[in-house]
Design a protein around this motif. Structure first.
Motif, short mmCIF file in Angstrom:
data_model
loop_
_atom_site.label_atom_id
_atom_site.label_comp_id
_atom_site.label_asym_id
_atom_site.label_seq_id
_atom_site.Cartn_x
_atom_site.Cartn_y
_atom_site.Cartn_z
N LEU A 136 0.83 -1.20 0.00
CA LEU A 136 0.00 0.00 0.00
C LEU A 136 0.87 1.26 0.00
N ALA A 137 1.92 1.26 0.82
CA ALA A 137 2.83 2.41 0.86
C ALA A 137 3.52 2.60 -0.49
N VAL A 138 3.92 1.51 -1.13
CA VAL A 138 4.61 1.59 -2.42
C VAL A 138 3.68 2.16 -3.49
N MET A 139 2.45 1.66 -3.57
CA MET A 139 1.53 2.10 -4.61
C MET A 139 1.06 3.53 -4.36
N ARG A 140 0.94 3.92 -3.11
CA ARG A 140 0.61 5.32 -2.84
C ARG A 140 1.73 6.23 -3.31
N ASN A 141 2.96 5.80 -3.11
CA ASN A 141 4.10 6.60 -3.57
C ASN A 141 4.12 6.69 -5.09
N VAL A 142 3.82 5.59 -5.76
CA VAL A 142 3.79 5.60 -7.23
C VAL A 142 2.76 6.60 -7.74
N THR A 143 1.54 6.52 -7.22
CA THR A 143 0.49 7.43 -7.69
C THR A 143 0.79 8.87 -7.32
N GLN A 144 1.40 9.06 -6.15
CA GLN A 144 1.75 10.42 -5.75
C GLN A 144 2.80 11.01 -6.69
N GLN A 145 3.79 10.21 -7.06
CA GLN A 145 4.82 10.69 -7.97
C GLN A 145 4.26 10.95 -9.37
N ILE A 146 3.32 10.12 -9.80
CA ILE A 146 2.69 10.34 -11.10
C ILE A 146 1.92 11.66 -11.09
N ASN A 147 1.21 11.90 -10.00
CA ASN A 147 0.51 13.19 -9.87
C ASN A 147 1.48 14.35 -9.89
N GLU A 148 2.63 14.18 -9.23
CA GLU A 148 3.63 15.24 -9.20
C GLU A 148 4.19 15.50 -10.60
N ARG A 149 4.44 14.43 -11.37
CA ARG A 149 4.94 14.61 -12.73
C ARG A 149 3.88 15.32 -13.58
N LYS A 150 2.64 14.98 -13.38
CA LYS A 150 1.56 15.63 -14.13
C LYS A 150 1.52 17.12 -13.79
N ARG A 151 1.69 17.45 -12.52
CA ARG A 151 1.70 18.86 -12.11
C ARG A 151 2.84 19.60 -12.79
N ARG A 152 3.99 18.96 -12.90
CA ARG A 152 5.14 19.60 -13.53
C ARG A 152 4.88 19.86 -15.01
N LEU A 153 4.22 18.93 -15.67
CA LEU A 153 3.90 19.14 -17.08
C LEU A 153 2.93 20.31 -17.25
N GLU A 154 2.05 20.48 -16.28
CA GLU A 154 1.12 21.60 -16.36
C GLU A 154 1.83 22.94 -16.16
N ASN A 155 3.04 22.93 -15.59
CA ASN A 155 3.79 24.15 -15.32
C ASN A 155 4.73 24.57 -16.45
N ILE A 156 4.85 23.75 -17.48
CA ILE A 156 5.83 24.06 -18.52
C ILE A 156 5.46 25.33 -19.28
N ASP A 157 4.17 25.64 -19.39
CA ASP A 157 3.77 26.89 -20.04
C ASP A 157 4.32 28.09 -19.27
N LYS A 158 4.28 27.99 -17.95
CA LYS A 158 4.76 29.10 -17.12
C LYS A 158 6.28 29.26 -17.23
N ILE A 159 6.98 28.14 -17.35
CA ILE A 159 8.44 28.23 -17.53
C ILE A 159 8.77 28.90 -18.86
N ALA A 160 8.04 28.50 -19.91
CA ALA A 160 8.29 29.10 -21.22
C ALA A 160 7.97 30.59 -21.21
N GLN A 161 6.91 30.98 -20.51
CA GLN A 161 6.56 32.40 -20.41
C GLN A 161 7.63 33.17 -19.63
N TRP A 162 8.17 32.56 -18.58
CA TRP A 162 9.24 33.22 -17.82
C TRP A 162 10.45 33.47 -18.71
N GLN A 163 10.84 32.46 -19.48
CA GLN A 163 12.00 32.62 -20.36
C GLN A 163 11.76 33.75 -21.36
N ALA A 164 10.54 33.86 -21.87
CA ALA A 164 10.23 34.92 -22.83
C ALA A 164 10.33 36.30 -22.20
N SER A 165 10.19 36.39 -20.88
CA SER A 165 10.26 37.69 -20.21
C SER A 165 11.69 38.13 -19.91
#
Length: 581
Positions: free
Chosen positions: A339-368
């Motif tokens: 249970l601890a292992v699978m919770r960690n897996v899903t938590q990390q997948i959610n974290e990677r998804k959050r990072r992908l959602e932030n790539i637009d903001k990184i690109a906008q920062w670079q443009a500034s």
């Protein structure tokens, strides 16, 4: 139990002597045609994969309208109707003709919820342990059962009996095995029903398109075949509660990381499918594939959602299994670890998804940032770990300079503030963190630079003599930077382990977003005052990503994260400079 009920159902006794009524689709349809109101209690959450499906949460009650198909039933919640998987529910009926109280038994998985619901009691239990029906029919409102004050009929729940903990555990084990077998069938349909035919049609699909649409689903299929094969070996058919499936999850824990790549790619897959489906030729092709493979009536995007749903369900199933596993059971500590292992897996997948959602903001920062040179940030990085102002000395020059530093994964970007407009940044270079190690510098005279330092640290090249000296204003700021560098290395290692990367399609989408936003900013910039440069935020504060105490795991480990307000870190970053390009 009356004779009619014995004829409609298959009645047997379990090891404890309790009668069990098991009903198949034909039995349920007979009850519906006979005038009975058949309701199904949801055991698992169901996320819809097509417009004609019915969404519900665990604990909701669905009115069954048609059960002619053994796998998919047609049901209703309030005013919504649609298909739902029969394996996700437990069945109960409301007999309109009954005049006498009858003994019945409820699904033990749902028992803890029901026993704590005083205004909506479904059962009464006397001191002898007998369970009798509450008088009065039940009605479905908002997906839940409410009892009627009119005592004209009794409720007969055709679920599992109230049994001991071993039987409860057996029910969960059977549910896990059943869903795994169905899931393997769906993966096979994707690989053999869709992907195999797509590979033959080079006139319709190129290699990049197939990679984008199907991701690494073939790798997932091969992994799941081995995982289910080991589960079957550990499954005790005669006494399911004795099965020891916890070790299977632990032995295959590294393999579950392949889901991260698939989940991260899923958004791109949906976008590409939506684009292709505008052409009737592709619509007919995918429908022909589905019919030839004799798959259920669900669109291809619904099948491609299955792996995303599956990886999110494992923590829920294991939590349910652990709840009904006694501590002296040989499988208890393995299930807890799984249970601890699978919770960690899903938590990390959610974290990677959050990072992908932030790539637009990184690109906008670079443009500034003005005077940018070299490769884009997104070519190597996907997360801003920390930022702040430091005094910097590079060995060949030996002169202290004040710079604003932005620590991303893999690289540290150096910027200089404009002398007049302090919110405007100029690009001044970058340091490849992969080739450097962080070294703490003691307060006092530094031998490498021959200067007195306080609250300082260094970046030393692993292969040559390059050294960078950084001096913070306070000790607390130095500690934050050291922790940030440690977090950056940890992030890089985890990314390498699971193969996380930003696709070329996602980079192009981020670039398009930058151009669109820059145009909008340029049109509305007149009359606005310069933003105020904010203090840096401590990146070690992980509270936005931690589950609060008492939060339901079903909410915490779904692939689609709960909506959260924009991070103050990114709000601050967006105010660093208006877009100039």
């Amino acid at each position: 139990m009356e004779t009619g009920e014995r004829e409609r159902g298959r009645v047997h006794s379990d090891r404890g002597g309790y009668p069990v009524i098991q009903h198949g689709p034909r039995d349920v349809n007979d009850l519906i045609s006979g005038g009975s109101i058949v309701s199904a209690e949801a055991v698992w959450d169901h996320v819809t994969m097509a417009d004609r499906e019915l969404a519900f949460k665990a604990g909701d009650v669905i009115k069954v309208l048609d059960a002619s198909n053994k796998d998919w039933w047609w049901g209703q919640i309030d005013n919504d109707e649609g298909w739902f998987p029969a394996s996700f529910v437990r069945v109960e009926t409301h007999s309109p003709q009954s005049q006498t109280k009858q003994l019945f038994y409820i699904n033990p998985i749902a028992a803890p919820r029901l026993s704590n619901t005083s205004p909506k009691l479904w059962v009464n239990q006397d001191e002898s342990g007998a369970v009798e029906a509450v008088e009065g029919p039940s009605e479905v409102h908002n997906g839940h059962v409410e009892s009627s004050p009119n005592p004209t009929s009794d409720c007969l729940c055709l679920g599992q009996p109230v049994q001991n903990r071993d039987q409860m555990r057996a029910n969960v084990i059977n549910e896990i095995m059943s869903t795994e077998r169905h899931y393997i069938k769906h993966l096979k349909d994707i690989c053999e029903g869709y992907l195999r035919h797509c590979k033959k049609r080079r006139d319709m699909f190129n290699e990049d398109q197939l990679k984008m649409i199907f991701g690494n689903v073939e790798d997932i299929y091969r992994f799941q075949l081995g995982f289910v094969r080991d589960l079957e070996k550990q499954f005790n058919t005669d006494e399911p509660h004795l099965s020891e499936i916890g070790p299977c999850f632990l032995e295959h824990q590294d393999g579950f990381w392949i889901y991260s790549e698939y989940c991260n790619n899923h958004v791109d897959a949906c976008m590409e499918l939506a684009r292709l489906m505008r052409d009737a030729r592709f619509q007919h092709f995918f429908e022909a594939c589905r019919l030839e493979q004799q798959m259920m009536d669900v669109a291809i995007d619904g099948f491609l959602l299955c792996p995303v749903q599956k990886i999110c369900k494992y923590p829920l199933q294991l939590a349910e299994l652990l709840k009904y596993t006694v501590q002296d059971h040989s499988d208890y500590r393995y299930v807890a670890a799984a249970l601890a292992v699978m919770r960690n897996v899903t938590q990390q997948i959610n974290e990677r998804k959050r990072r992908l959602e932030n790539i637009d903001k990184i690109a906008q920062w670079q443009a500034s940032v003005l005077d940018w040179e070299g490769e884009d940030i997104l070519d190597r990085s996907s997360e801003l770990v920390y930022t702040g102002e430091l005094s910097w000395i590079y060995q060949p020059y030996g002169r202290s300079q004040t710079r604003v530093f932005f620590l991303f994964d893999h690289q540290l970007v150096l910027c200089k503030k404009d002398l007049i407009r302090r919110d405007v940044l100029y690009y001044k270079g970058r340091i490849d963190i992969d080739h450097y190690e962080v070294v703490d510098a003691l307060d006092g005279r530094d031998d490498d630079f021959n200067v007195s330092v306080k609250s300082a640290f260094k970046l030393r090249h692993r292969e040559c003599e390059d050294i960078h000296l950084f001096i913070a204003k306070k000790l607390e700021e130095k500690i934050r930077w050291l922790r940030a560098f440690h977090e950056e290395r940890k992030m890089v290692q985890e990314d390498e382990k699971i193969g996380f990367e930003i696709s070329e399609y996602q980079k192009r989408q981020a670039a398009m977003t930058v151009r669109r936003v820059t145009k909008q900013k340029g049109a509305g910039r007149s009359g606005s005052g310069p933003p105020v440069y904010p203090p840096p935020i401590d990146p070690m504060n992980l509270s936005p990503y931690l589950l609060p105490d008492g939060q339901c795991q079903a909410d915490g480990y779904e692939y689609g994260e709960p909506k959260r307000s924009t991070s103050p870190f990114w709000q601050n970053l967006s105010r660093l400079a208006p877009f100039k390009k």
